[in-house]
Design an enzyme around this catalytic site. Structure first.
Site, PDB file in Angstrom:
ATOM      1  N   ALA A 131       0.799  -1.228   0.000  1.00 50.88           N
ATOM      2  CA  ALA A 131       0.000   0.000   0.000  1.00 50.88           C
ATOM      3  C   ALA A 131       0.831   1.277   0.000  1.00 50.88           C
ATOM      4  O   ALA A 131       0.272   2.360   0.102  1.00 50.88           O
ATOM      5  CB  ALA A 131      -0.924   0.000   1.217  1.00 50.88           C
ATOM      6  N   ASN A 132       2.133   1.180  -0.114  1.00 56.90           N
ATOM      7  CA  ASN A 132       2.964   2.376  -0.015  1.00 56.90           C
ATOM      8  C   ASN A 132       3.128   3.104  -1.349  1.00 56.90           C
ATOM      9  O   ASN A 132       3.692   4.196  -1.388  1.00 56.90           O
ATOM     10  CB  ASN A 132       4.347   2.031   0.544  1.00 56.90           C
ATOM     11  CG  ASN A 132       5.092   1.040  -0.323  1.00 56.90           C
ATOM     12  OD1 ASN A 132       4.731  -0.132  -0.345  1.00 56.90           O
ATOM     13  ND2 ASN A 132       6.133   1.492  -1.017  1.00 56.90           N
ATOM     14  N   TYR A 136       5.514 -14.211 -14.760  1.00 61.28           N
ATOM     15  CA  TYR A 136       4.567 -13.214 -14.268  1.00 61.28           C
ATOM     16  C   TYR A 136       3.148 -13.648 -14.630  1.00 61.28           C
ATOM     17  O   TYR A 136       2.235 -13.602 -13.791  1.00 61.28           O
ATOM     18  CB  TYR A 136       4.866 -11.838 -14.859  1.00 61.28           C
ATOM     19  CG  TYR A 136       3.898 -10.768 -14.391  1.00 61.28           C
ATOM     20  CD1 TYR A 136       3.929 -10.302 -13.078  1.00 61.28           C
ATOM     21  CD2 TYR A 136       2.928 -10.250 -15.248  1.00 61.28           C
ATOM     22  CE1 TYR A 136       3.037  -9.330 -12.634  1.00 61.28           C
ATOM     23  CE2 TYR A 136       2.032  -9.279 -14.819  1.00 61.28           C
ATOM     24  CZ  TYR A 136       2.093  -8.825 -13.507  1.00 61.28           C
ATOM     25  OH  TYR A 136       1.190  -7.874 -13.071  1.00 61.28           O
ATOM     26  N   GLY A 152      -1.957   0.379  -4.660  1.00 64.18           N
ATOM     27  CA  GLY A 152      -2.235   0.221  -3.241  1.00 64.18           C
ATOM     28  C   GLY A 152      -2.410   1.543  -2.541  1.00 64.18           C
ATOM     29  O   GLY A 152      -3.297   1.709  -1.690  1.00 64.18           O
ATOM     30  N   SER A 188      -4.452  -9.950 -13.472  1.00 70.11           N
ATOM     31  CA  SER A 188      -3.915  -9.085 -14.528  1.00 70.11           C
ATOM     32  C   SER A 188      -4.376  -9.607 -15.877  1.00 70.11           C
ATOM     33  O   SER A 188      -4.684 -10.802 -16.022  1.00 70.11           O
ATOM     34  CB  SER A 188      -2.379  -9.093 -14.467  1.00 70.11           C
ATOM     35  OG  SER A 188      -1.809  -8.553 -15.635  1.00 70.11           O
ATOM     36  N   GLY A 197       1.638   3.346  -5.870  1.00 72.09           N
ATOM     37  CA  GLY A 197       0.833   2.859  -6.984  1.00 72.09           C
ATOM     38  C   GLY A 197      -0.609   2.587  -6.648  1.00 72.09           C
ATOM     39  O   GLY A 197      -1.297   3.375  -5.985  1.00 72.09           O
TER      40      GLY A 197
END
Length: 308
Positions: free
Chosen positions: A21-22, A177, A26, A152, A24
């Site tokens: 959450a730090n 990914y 989030g 995604s 982008g």
């Protein structure tokens, strides 16, 4: 449909965990939730960056009540850290209304987590799988709880490489990914089925942000490539728009569980939240069930979903 933040209601005093959450997506998700009165736990690998994000959020939202935000350390690439985070959270909080499995790594050079898993599969999928399993007790105690897991568009055409889950027989960052994001989608769908079978009042929903301009594209790179600098803005959307599918999945009263929410624009690359059909690559029940079993074996724990 042009669902936006003005339509997001009914989350005052709810408790939400957002992984990664730090920055982008989030960070934008956290900002929207605290503006509506939720208590948000910023679950971050780097506590210093988490504290900086907290200050930024308080400044951007003009919210005076700093107790609405709690920074807690969580390394999804370390199963011990996942366990310790979950135990600490359940000691400090009596409810968990929203678990938002948001954090992820994308296209790193070949590397492994502390537990020996390929970094993307281990962090994006197995870390969130274990986190959710640990938090089932508090989710079951919270009426109407939801688990939101970010997939995604990279799940399209992806595969689960059961004979090479950790890239030891060959590795290509984009394929692994895709594997991790396909695993996220399978997990979210299977989890909701299990909630419904057990008769518990929890919903599991999958979503994706389309193509959003965040620092996820820069993970593992010392310098941004010409592609990122020049072409990405042409077919991507802001992190604020990219967070809308997550927020819709987390708060809309129309959600029944088991949905897949993404942008409604061309190719689902950008736009407003809408119900989306997963790609055929996510349509195998055999793969879904095998992935669940293998994931439980790898993280060393089983889900205790039964209602009693």
């Amino acid at each position: 449909m042009k669902w936006n933040l003005e339509e997001m209601n009914g989350i005052e005093n709810k408790v939400a965990i957002i992984t990664g959450a730090n920055s982008g997506l989030g960070l934008e998700t956290a900002k929207a939730l605290i503006l509506k009165g939720a208590h948000v736990i910023l679950a971050v690998r780097n506590v210093q960056k988490g504290e900086e994000a907290k200050i930024e959020l308080l400044e951007k939202t003009n919210i005076n009540n700093s107790s609405q935000l709690t920074v807690m350390q969580l390394d999804l690439g370390d199963l011990l850290s996942v366990k310790e985070f979950s135990e600490e959270f359940q000691q400090r909080f009596e409810q968990l209304d929203l678990l938002i499995n948001n954090a992820g790594v994308m296209f790193p050079p070949y590397s492994k987590t502390k537990d020996g898993f390929e970094l993307q599969f281990g962090t994006n999928h197995l870390g969130h799988f274990a986190l959710t399993a640990h938090l089932i007790p508090v989710l079951k105690k919270t009426p109407g709880a939801r688990v939101i897991t970010l997939s995604s568009i990279a799940h399209r055409g992806a595969h689960i490489y059961f004979d090479n889950l950790h890239g030891e027989k060959g590795y290509k960052a984009s394929k692994f990914y895709g594997q991790s994001k396909l695993a996220n989608l399978y997990f979210a769908l299977a989890l909701d089925e299990k909630f419904k079978e057990a008769g518990v009042d929890i919903k599991s929903v999958a979503c994706h942000p389309g193509i959003s301009s965040t620092n996820l594209f820069r993970f593992g790179r010392e310098k941004a490539t010409w592609f990122i600098n020049l072409l990405l803005p042409l077919f991507s959307q802001s992190a604020e728009m990219g967070a809308l599918p997550t927020l819709y999945a987390a708060t809309s009263s129309t959600i029944k569980g088991g949905e897949y929410i993404g942008p409604n624009g061309a190719g689902n690359r950008k736009g407003y939240p809408a119900l989306e059909t997963p790609h055929a690559s996510a349509g195998s029940r055999d793969v879904m069930e095998r992935l669940w079993t293998v994931s439980e074996e790898l993280v060393g724990m089983r889900f205790d979903i039964e209602s009693k």
